[in-house]
Design a protein around this motif. Sequence first.
Motif, PDB file in Angstrom:
ATOM      1  N   HIS A  87      46.212  -2.121  11.885  1.00  0.00           N
ATOM      2  CA  HIS A  87      45.534  -1.285  12.881  1.00  0.00           C
ATOM      3  C   HIS A  87      44.437  -2.067  13.588  1.00  0.00           C
ATOM      4  O   HIS A  87      44.332  -2.017  14.823  1.00  0.00           O
ATOM      5  CB  HIS A  87      44.949  -0.052  12.195  1.00  0.00           C
ATOM      6  N   HIS A 122      40.923   7.074  19.630  1.00  0.00           N
ATOM      7  CA  HIS A 122      41.981   6.222  20.174  1.00  0.00           C
ATOM      8  C   HIS A 122      42.930   6.919  21.148  1.00  0.00           C
ATOM      9  O   HIS A 122      43.871   6.285  21.635  1.00  0.00           O
ATOM     10  CB  HIS A 122      42.817   5.636  19.026  1.00  0.00           C
ATOM     11  N   ASP A 159      50.570  -0.978  15.644  1.00  0.00           N
ATOM     12  CA  ASP A 159      49.528  -0.181  15.012  1.00  0.00           C
ATOM     13  C   ASP A 159      50.156   1.000  14.285  1.00  0.00           C
ATOM     14  O   ASP A 159      50.683   1.916  14.918  1.00  0.00           O
ATOM     15  CB  ASP A 159      48.549   0.326  16.076  1.00  0.00           C
ATOM     16  N   HIS A 176      35.035  -0.974  15.162  1.00  0.00           N
ATOM     17  CA  HIS A 176      35.958  -2.053  15.523  1.00  0.00           C
ATOM     18  C   HIS A 176      35.191  -3.305  15.952  1.00  0.00           C
ATOM     19  O   HIS A 176      35.670  -4.421  15.737  1.00  0.00           O
ATOM     20  CB  HIS A 176      36.897  -1.594  16.635  1.00  0.00           C
ATOM     21  N   PRO A 226      44.855  -2.429  17.874  1.00  0.00           N
ATOM     22  CA  PRO A 226      44.588  -0.995  18.007  1.00  0.00           C
ATOM     23  C   PRO A 226      45.371  -0.359  19.148  1.00  0.00           C
ATOM     24  O   PRO A 226      45.354  -0.867  20.273  1.00  0.00           O
ATOM     25  CB  PRO A 226      43.076  -0.940  18.278  1.00  0.00           C
TER      26      PRO A 226
END
Length: 241
Positions: free
Chosen positions: A106, A186, A115, A223, A110
């Motif tokens: 992941h 996301h 992913d 992230h 991303p």
Amino acid sequence: MAPEPSTRPAPPDPWGAVLALAVVGAWGGHLAWMLAGPGLPWASPLPWLHVVLQMWLSTGLFITGHDAMHGTVSLNRRVNTAVGTLACFLFAGLSYRRLVVNHRAHHADPTGDDDPDFAARGRSFWPWFGAFMVRYTTWPQIAVMALKFNVLLWLGVPQARILAFWVLPSVLATVQLFYFGTYLPHRRPDTEAMAPHHARTLPRNHLWALLSCFFFGYHWEHHQSPGTPWWRLWRVKDARR
């Protein structure tokens, strides 16, 4: 938009292990008290407040396992692995090693084709959640959860209590983790502010961030600095601001 310089996190300190054990202990202690303690009238709001509290602690339990995947619980790799394995097993009989592999994939790409957390139709909650659950649910996990359920029955815990204080909070925590930690950060469409991680940070204040998902809604920051534990992510957000 050029990528911002990576935030260098502080190395793990004793607080990482202390907080991890505190979350695991609070989850286990509260669950044990609700399963074996004095009964509460179902017609009152009190038992349902305990359900919400156990849901939140279950979310923290998984976040603790997640931090272990990033080595932020302890400088000692064995401690990280032990804490992560325990937290993921207690949460839902999950395989820590399998989660580590998937989580690395992941972070490597991303919302990309590789992913495992992302569904191509990144705007619809339920189809994405369904695909997510199919990918992560395994037969050994189901067997472990069924064994746990039957052990609790064998110990004399009433089935209603098991369903209300263990099963229901675990299910709700799974939805909570997905909603605040995967779907909202996301989902498509991407915006300029999400670059270069394809991740957005949820607005609101730090208190809401803690209550909603142990600061995991500060997902761009996670992230950007995956070596920062959940309890320090608010600092990364403030520094970015």
